[in-house]
Scaffold this motif. Structure first.
Motif, PDB file in Angstrom:
ATOM      1  N   HIS A 189     -27.638   1.649 -21.026  1.00  0.00           N
ATOM      2  CA  HIS A 189     -27.810   2.780 -21.574  1.00  0.00           C
ATOM      3  C   HIS A 189     -27.657   4.284 -20.675  1.00  0.00           C
ATOM      4  N   TYR A 190     -26.431   4.474 -20.547  1.00  0.00           N
ATOM      5  CA  TYR A 190     -26.001   5.472 -19.407  1.00  0.00           C
ATOM      6  C   TYR A 190     -26.444   6.760 -19.868  1.00  0.00           C
ATOM      7  N   TYR A 191     -26.792   7.807 -18.885  1.00  0.00           N
ATOM      8  CA  TYR A 191     -26.632   9.070 -19.049  1.00  0.00           C
ATOM      9  C   TYR A 191     -25.439   9.373 -18.864  1.00  0.00           C
ATOM     10  N   GLU A 192     -24.701  10.043 -19.869  1.00  0.00           N
ATOM     11  CA  GLU A 192     -23.340  10.424 -19.786  1.00  0.00           C
ATOM     12  C   GLU A 192     -23.009  12.238 -19.637  1.00  0.00           C
ATOM     13  N   GLN A 193     -22.577  12.498 -18.647  1.00  0.00           N
ATOM     14  CA  GLN A 193     -22.523  14.033 -18.175  1.00  0.00           C
ATOM     15  C   GLN A 193     -20.886  14.298 -17.953  1.00  0.00           C
ATOM     16  N   ASN A 194     -20.728  15.708 -17.951  1.00  0.00           N
ATOM     17  CA  ASN A 194     -19.282  16.273 -17.783  1.00  0.00           C
ATOM     18  C   ASN A 194     -19.227  16.632 -16.574  1.00  0.00           C
ATOM     19  N   GLU A 195     -20.260  16.962 -15.441  1.00  0.00           N
ATOM     20  CA  GLU A 195     -20.186  17.550 -14.240  1.00  0.00           C
ATOM     21  C   GLU A 195     -19.218  16.705 -13.158  1.00  0.00           C
ATOM     22  N   GLN A 196     -19.554  15.487 -13.309  1.00  0.00           N
ATOM     23  CA  GLN A 196     -18.747  14.493 -12.237  1.00  0.00           C
ATOM     24  C   GLN A 196     -18.049  13.475 -12.894  1.00  0.00           C
ATOM     25  N   PRO A 197     -17.220  12.833 -12.657  1.00  0.00           N
ATOM     26  CA  PRO A 197     -16.570  11.735 -13.124  1.00  0.00           C
ATOM     27  C   PRO A 197     -17.229  10.599 -12.607  1.00  0.00           C
ATOM     28  N   THR A 198     -16.970   9.468 -13.422  1.00  0.00           N
ATOM     29  CA  THR A 198     -17.797   8.093 -13.256  1.00  0.00           C
ATOM     30  C   THR A 198     -17.705   7.681 -11.843  1.00  0.00           C
ATOM     31  N   GLY A 199     -18.614   6.933 -11.223  1.00  0.00           N
ATOM     32  CA  GLY A 199     -18.586   6.434  -9.954  1.00  0.00           C
ATOM     33  C   GLY A 199     -17.516   5.258  -9.841  1.00  0.00           C
ATOM     34  N   THR A 200     -16.934   5.313  -8.767  1.00  0.00           N
ATOM     35  CA  THR A 200     -16.023   3.919  -8.730  1.00  0.00           C
ATOM     36  C   THR A 200     -16.011   3.269  -7.453  1.00  0.00           C
ATOM     37  N   CYS A 201     -15.912   2.097  -7.005  1.00  0.00           N
ATOM     38  CA  CYS A 201     -15.802   1.378  -6.007  1.00  0.00           C
ATOM     39  C   CYS A 201     -14.477   0.474  -5.812  1.00  0.00           C
ATOM     40  N   ALA A 202     -13.348   0.973  -5.019  1.00  0.00           N
ATOM     41  CA  ALA A 202     -12.197   0.327  -4.849  1.00  0.00           C
ATOM     42  C   ALA A 202     -12.211  -0.800  -4.132  1.00  0.00           C
ATOM     43  N   ALA A 203     -11.842  -1.762  -4.280  1.00  0.00           N
ATOM     44  CA  ALA A 203     -11.613  -3.195  -3.482  1.00  0.00           C
ATOM     45  C   ALA A 203     -10.055  -3.471  -3.366  1.00  0.00           C
ATOM     46  N   CYS A 204      -9.645  -3.089  -2.166  1.00  0.00           N
ATOM     47  CA  CYS A 204      -7.929  -3.342  -1.865  1.00  0.00           C
ATOM     48  C   CYS A 204      -8.073  -4.721  -0.988  1.00  0.00           C
ATOM     49  N   ILE A 205      -7.336  -5.538  -1.674  1.00  0.00           N
ATOM     50  CA  ILE A 205      -7.147  -6.854  -0.863  1.00  0.00           C
ATOM     51  C   ILE A 205      -5.646  -6.890  -0.474  1.00  0.00           C
ATOM     52  N   THR A 206      -5.503  -7.256   0.902  1.00  0.00           N
ATOM     53  CA  THR A 206      -4.180  -7.402   1.416  1.00  0.00           C
ATOM     54  C   THR A 206      -4.135  -8.733   2.110  1.00  0.00           C
ATOM     55  N   GLY A 207      -2.793  -9.066   2.337  1.00  0.00           N
ATOM     56  CA  GLY A 207      -2.424 -10.434   3.019  1.00  0.00           C
ATOM     57  C   GLY A 207      -1.435 -11.118   2.555  1.00  0.00           C
ATOM     58  N   ASP A 208      -1.408 -11.970   1.121  1.00  0.00           N
ATOM     59  CA  ASP A 208      -0.411 -12.556   0.676  1.00  0.00           C
ATOM     60  C   ASP A 208      -0.440 -12.226  -0.609  1.00  0.00           C
ATOM     61  N   ASN A 209       0.703 -12.740  -1.390  1.00  0.00           N
ATOM     62  CA  ASN A 209       0.906 -12.163  -2.696  1.00  0.00           C
ATOM     63  C   ASN A 209       0.212 -12.890  -3.949  1.00  0.00           C
ATOM     64  N   ARG A 210      -1.108 -13.464  -3.711  1.00  0.00           N
ATOM     65  CA  ARG A 210      -1.530 -14.105  -4.756  1.00  0.00           C
ATOM     66  C   ARG A 210      -2.169 -12.992  -5.931  1.00  0.00           C
ATOM     67  N   SER A 211      -2.408 -13.507  -6.822  1.00  0.00           N
ATOM     68  CA  SER A 211      -2.782 -12.561  -8.059  1.00  0.00           C
ATOM     69  C   SER A 211      -4.204 -11.986  -7.727  1.00  0.00           C
ATOM     70  N   ALA A 212      -4.603 -11.110  -8.374  1.00  0.00           N
ATOM     71  CA  ALA A 212      -5.892 -10.568  -8.468  1.00  0.00           C
ATOM     72  C   ALA A 212      -7.032 -11.534  -8.903  1.00  0.00           C
TER      73      ALA A 212
END
Length: 338
Positions: free
Chosen positions: A93-116
């Protein structure tokens, strides 16, 4: 085990949409292109939400035993986050507001060409978090609302990561007072050394209400220094933390400190006990980032069933062992914990 009802476990914290992708090495300076350029996978994330998500996975049925409160934006990522929480059977049950966008955490994996979805032997994992809306939780506009507070009242076990102290200490204290007055169980995580250092005053307003205090060895050491415990021995730190003043004297405080591959420490009013973690080969470890959250989730899954503390720790070790074999706080369809 006890028969559980919906909303028996309550969590409140900083919800983040985890965005995971296998990327080119050249991409690490261009995170804004992540969603446009690469195939990504989304997960409901953030420390507390991870823990209640793992707890729900361990419980399996009934669905929506775990309730979660936090703040998101009214945007595309917010819609995805709601969908992912629903898929994890968490009653968010989230409190939804317009002032700020939804928080995110990007995980970027590098190395070989395997799928996500195949993360073994990937060479580099970079995390970039943007709390954004997670910082905007509003007690009056969400927690105090009758329909939301009724969900709080339904729970028997409560868990909040220390990160939320930076957002709304007053919300934590309102929940903590309810827990104490009704002889329920409140768990709090030290979460990171900076909480004990820079938010010490607010932290120590909450500690008297805490029934189970979680942390790792680094967080425990910082907490001890800030509190003037004058010891670096983790068992002694646990004993001293256990004996700090407590509002609800009907429940003795329990301290649970993890130490990575070393024994987990548990301190009660009677003794300090050590529990060995589950052995795992180094080449089977994919990602340790979600281990602490997973441990707490496993622990809570048994606590809400009124299981002994030893069983709670066993479940915590199991959940952490599953999660570190995968990238991110993800898990197979069903647990195999007995």
């Amino acid at each position: 085990m006890t028969c559980l009802r919906q909303n028996a476990l309550f969590g409140m914290g900083n919800p983040l949409l985890d965005i995971c992708a296998v990327v080119d090495k050249d991409f690490l300076d261009k995170f804004e292109e992540l969603v446009k350029k690469f195939k990504v996978e989304y997960y409901a994330g953030g420390s507390t939400q991870n823990s209640v998500k793992v707890a729900q996975w361990m419980i399996q049925q009934p669905h929506k035993v775990a309730t979660f409160f936090g703040c998101i934006g009214k945007d595309k990522f917010g819609d995805i986050l709601k969908k992912k929480a629903e898929e994890a059977h968490v009653d968010a049950h989230y409190y939804e507001q317009n002032e700020q966008p939804t928080g995110t955490c990007a995980a970027c994996i590098t190395g070989d060409n395997r799928s996500a979805t195949t993360f073994k032997k990937l060479s580099l994992r970079s995390l970039v978090a943007n709390l954004a809306a997670a910082n905007c939780y509003n007690k009056e506009r969400h927690l105090d609302q009758k329909e939301n507070w009724q969900l709080v009242e339904k729970a028997k076990v409560y868990y909040i990561a220390g990160f939320f102290i930076t957002v709304s200490t007053e919300s934590i204290l309102k929940v903590a007072n309810h827990v104490s007055e009704n002889n329920k169980i409140l768990g709090l995580n030290l979460s990171a050394p900076f909480i004990s250092q820079f938010f010490k005053e607010d932290l120590m307003k909450i500690i008297p209400y805490v029934d189970i205090l979680f942390g790792n060895e680094t967080e425990a050491a910082t907490f001890a220094r800030e509190q003037g415990f004058e010891t670096e021995d983790i068992k002694e730190i646990a004993k001293k933390a256990q004996s700090l003043p407590k509002v609800n004297e009907k429940r003795q405080r329990v301290i649970v400190f993890t130490q990575g591959k070393e024994d987990t420490i548990m301190a009660t009013a009677d003794n300090v006990t050590t529990f060995p973690v589950i052995d795992i080969k180094q080449d089977e470890i994919v990602d340790t980032n979600g281990a602490g959250d997973a441990f707490v989730g496993g622990f809570l899954s048994q606590l809400v069933h009124d299981q002994p503390l030893e069983k709670c720790i066993q479940a915590g070790h199991y959940a952490a062992n599953v999660i570190i074999r995968r990238s991110g706080c993800t898990f197979p369809e069903a647990p195999d914990f007995h």
